[in-house]
Write a protein that holds these residues in place. Structure first.
Motif, PDB file in Angstrom:
ATOM      1  N   ASP A  93       0.942  -1.064   0.199  1.00 44.64           N
ATOM      2  CA  ASP A  93      -0.431  -0.459   0.049  1.00 44.64           C
ATOM      3  C   ASP A  93       0.845   1.397   0.028  1.00 44.64           C
ATOM      4  O   ASP A  93       0.798   2.382  -0.955  1.00 44.64           O
ATOM      5  N   MET A  94       1.937   1.214   1.022  1.00 49.88           N
ATOM      6  CA  MET A  94       2.853   2.708   0.862  1.00 49.88           C
ATOM      7  C   MET A  94       3.340   3.194  -0.231  1.00 49.88           C
ATOM      8  O   MET A  94       3.267   3.721  -1.354  1.00 49.88           O
TER       9      MET A  94
ATOM     10  N   LEU B  51       9.592   7.148   4.472  1.00 50.30           N
ATOM     11  CA  LEU B  51       9.778   7.003   2.787  1.00 50.30           C
ATOM     12  C   LEU B  51       9.754   7.542   1.277  1.00 50.30           C
ATOM     13  O   LEU B  51      11.263   7.386   1.400  1.00 50.30           O
ATOM     14  N   PHE B  52       9.350   8.690   1.579  1.00 47.59           N
ATOM     15  CA  PHE B  52       9.172   9.387   0.595  1.00 47.59           C
ATOM     16  C   PHE B  52       9.749  10.618   1.038  1.00 47.59           C
ATOM     17  O   PHE B  52       8.863  11.689   0.298  1.00 47.59           O
ATOM     18  N   GLN B  53       9.713  10.725   2.079  1.00 51.75           N
ATOM     19  CA  GLN B  53      10.537  12.489   3.054  1.00 51.75           C
ATOM     20  C   GLN B  53       8.856  13.005   3.331  1.00 51.75           C
ATOM     21  O   GLN B  53       8.937  14.836   3.262  1.00 51.75           O
ATOM     22  N   GLN B  54       7.935  12.319   3.738  1.00 50.63           N
ATOM     23  CA  GLN B  54       6.749  13.010   3.905  1.00 50.63           C
ATOM     24  C   GLN B  54       6.313  12.680   5.421  1.00 50.63           C
ATOM     25  O   GLN B  54       6.571  11.032   5.386  1.00 50.63           O
ATOM     26  N   MET B  63       7.075  -1.282  12.356  1.00 47.41           N
ATOM     27  CA  MET B  63       7.536  -0.208  11.513  1.00 47.41           C
ATOM     28  C   MET B  63       7.119   1.170  11.205  1.00 47.41           C
ATOM     29  O   MET B  63       6.748   1.965  12.355  1.00 47.41           O
ATOM     30  N   ASN B  64       8.335   1.646  10.107  1.00 45.86           N
ATOM     31  CA  ASN B  64       7.591   3.769  10.217  1.00 45.86           C
ATOM     32  C   ASN B  64       6.912   3.850   8.779  1.00 45.86           C
ATOM     33  O   ASN B  64       7.536   3.163   7.612  1.00 45.86           O
ATOM     34  N   LEU B  65       5.655   3.768   9.238  1.00 49.66           N
ATOM     35  CA  LEU B  65       4.668   3.749   8.072  1.00 49.66           C
ATOM     36  C   LEU B  65       4.670   5.403   8.006  1.00 49.66           C
ATOM     37  O   LEU B  65       4.065   5.818   8.707  1.00 49.66           O
ATOM     38  N   VAL B  66       4.509   5.316   6.481  1.00 48.75           N
ATOM     39  CA  VAL B  66       3.724   7.064   5.598  1.00 48.75           C
ATOM     40  C   VAL B  66       2.658   6.148   4.648  1.00 48.75           C
ATOM     41  O   VAL B  66       2.626   4.995   4.262  1.00 48.75           O
ATOM     42  N   GLN B  67       1.962   7.868   4.235  1.00 49.89           N
ATOM     43  CA  GLN B  67       1.098   7.272   3.234  1.00 49.89           C
ATOM     44  C   GLN B  67      -0.200   7.200   4.069  1.00 49.89           C
ATOM     45  O   GLN B  67      -0.878   6.326   4.562  1.00 49.89           O
ATOM     46  N   ARG B  69      -3.399   6.562   3.685  1.00 53.83           N
ATOM     47  CA  ARG B  69      -4.080   5.762   3.540  1.00 53.83           C
ATOM     48  C   ARG B  69      -3.725   4.054   4.402  1.00 53.83           C
ATOM     49  O   ARG B  69      -4.430   3.559   4.364  1.00 53.83           O
ATOM     50  N   ALA B  70      -2.336   3.702   3.335  1.00 46.47           N
ATOM     51  CA  ALA B  70      -1.519   2.234   4.137  1.00 46.47           C
ATOM     52  C   ALA B  70      -2.078   2.626   5.194  1.00 46.47           C
ATOM     53  O   ALA B  70      -2.188   0.946   5.934  1.00 46.47           O
ATOM     54  N   ILE B  71      -1.462   4.112   6.582  1.00 50.15           N
ATOM     55  CA  ILE B  71      -1.728   3.525   7.186  1.00 50.15           C
ATOM     56  C   ILE B  71      -3.230   2.965   8.164  1.00 50.15           C
ATOM     57  O   ILE B  71      -3.203   2.332   8.918  1.00 50.15           O
TER      58      ILE B  71
END
Lengths: 222, 221
Positions: A93-94, B51-54, B63-67, B69-71
């Motif tokens: 997803d990410m 991951l995407f500098q955001q 885990m380090n989750l980004v985005q 919707r993914a989160i």
């Protein structure tokens, strides 16, 4: 025997293209109803096919699904392209969200006035080179596997290939600093279902041109 | 004993608020590391945790989750707020995305240039009453159940109720013709975990004000 999924959208990429890629890569045959006029659009709204009055719409398994990400997520799961457990799913997803962001910028740029459009597209190339592609190059380097997640072909790989090809259309040299992505591109492009989709005559759509923009503006009235 | 999730974001709603709501409604305690100066954000960028500098970024389960919707998808799965099968999940996703579309418009309103603001507000009001709220009201009407999907609380209900609070902040009269949505809002608000989150002193963030936006513009974040 299950009916083929049916797509309702313009004859162009827009928000439907990632869905076409996913179905094609999964080897799923699908039909397309082409949206070309305001009248058709209003009828589909009146008929209650569009939950929020918007396309894309995919009719599948007796459901009328709208909202791009809902459709993509559902298809990825249905066709076993969404990881084997929640930790793999979240990574997919990410990665998919990252590439979707990039591709949406390209899709929306088509509707901007010429100068702004050039700027937007230049920004896409810059982001791809500095923000997105280095990330995926590193992921592939770190695990040394053929696919992004879990050593298995997934939705994330399809999205990344689609994004790579889309950015290459803007700047053919964009992968010059990313050797693993170059190999990835070749490898994924050679998967039989994808190879077939990449051939002329498939349901893959071309980049947006002025005719496409005009049709969309007329139908959606903006 | 597992650690609490840690949320990395600015001190405001933005793209993290729906995550705060979901965790809170699931009864999950979480910590927050607020980004208040450019150095805070740079540190995160430099230590490779974005991951995407955001941001948003959520530390959870190692885990380090980004985005966003993914989160949200991960949290909804983990805490059983995502339906019982693929069909329910598709409906939940569709409803959640609709909420996100309207939510995004409302969230970006403070960033709108003054000259365009009135037109934007009119646009949002129109979409709210003609497109989004009727869709959800009709879903509830069609099955007559207490929740949007599968007769059970899911993330779709939580996201929608959060949105209804923002609609109400914009103009309470916008909810006038949607009795089932008002009932859903009351029902979800009375769930113990949500009730607690709605009280002053919780981790819920107030509306974005002009000063926050100026500060972020100056510091370019």
């Amino acid at each position: 025997m299950a009916a083929k999924p049916k797509l309702w959208y313009f004859r162009g990429r827009g928000r439907m293209e990632s869905i076409r890629w996913l179905l094609a890569a999964a080897g799923v045959e699908f039909e397309e109803e082409v949206l070309e006029t305001r009248e058709q659009y209003e009828k589909s709204q009146k008929d209650g096919r569009l939950l929020f009055g918007q396309v894309p719409l995919v009719e599948i398994d007796g459901m009328e699904l709208t909202q791009t990400r809902a459709i993509l997520s559902s298809l990825a799961t249905k066709y076993n392209l969404h990881g084997k457990d929640p930790k793999e799913t979240v990574r997919i997803d990410m990665y998919a969200e990252g590439t979707l962001d990039l591709m949406m910028m390209v899709a929306l740029a088509a509707f901007k006035p010429p100068e702004e459009k050039e700027e937007s597209l230049a920004l896409v190339v810059k982001k791809a080179k500095t923000q997105h592609f280095p990330v995926f190059e590193k992921i592939l380097k770190d695990h040394g596997e053929d696919f992004l997640v879990g050593n298995k072909f997934s939705w994330a790989d399809i999205q990344l290939l689609e994004a790579i090809l889309m950015v290459e259309e803007l700047d053919a040299s964009v992968l010059s600093d990313f050797p693993l992505l170059k190999e990835f591109k070749t490898r994924i492009s050679n998967i039989p279902t994808i190879k077939k989709f990449l051939q002329p005559g498939s349901q893959r759509k071309p980049p947006p041109d002025s005719h496409y923009v005009e049709v969309v503006r007329n139908v959606l009235q903006f | 004993m597992s650690r609490k999730p840690i949320l990395h974001y600015f001190n405001g709603r933005g793209r993290m608020e729906c995550i705060r709501w979901l965790l809170a409604a699931a009864g999950v305690e979480f910590e927050e590391k607020l980004i208040e100066k450019p150095e805070d954000l740079n540190k995160l960028k430099n230590d490779g945790s974005l991951l995407f500098q955001q941001v948003p970024m959520v530390e959870i389960d190692g885990m380090n989750l980004v985005q966003t919707r993914a989160i949200l998808n991960y949290i909804a799965t983990k805490y059983n707020l995502y339906g019982k099968d693929i069909k329910e999940r598709a409906l939940i996703d569709m409803y959640s995305e609709g909420v996100a579309d309207l939510g995004e418009m409302i969230m970006l309103l403070p960033l709108c240039p003054a000259a365009e603001k009135d037109a934007k507000v009119t646009f949002i009001r129109e979409k709210t009453t003609n497109r989004f709220l009727p869709a959800f009201e009709n879903v509830l009407k069609s099955h007559g159940q207490d929740y949007l999907v599968g007769n059970k609380l899911s993330r779709a209900d939580i996201h929608l109720v959060e949105l209804l609070y923002y609609v109400e902040e914009l103009d309470p009269s916008l909810l006038a013709n949607f009795p089932l949505l008002k009932a859903l809002k009351a029902r979800v608000s009375n769930l113990p975990a949500v009730k607690k989150f709605l009280q002053p002193g919780s981790q819920r963030k107030p509306p974005t004000d002009e000063r926050q936006i100026e500060a972020r513009k100056i510091f370019k974040f």
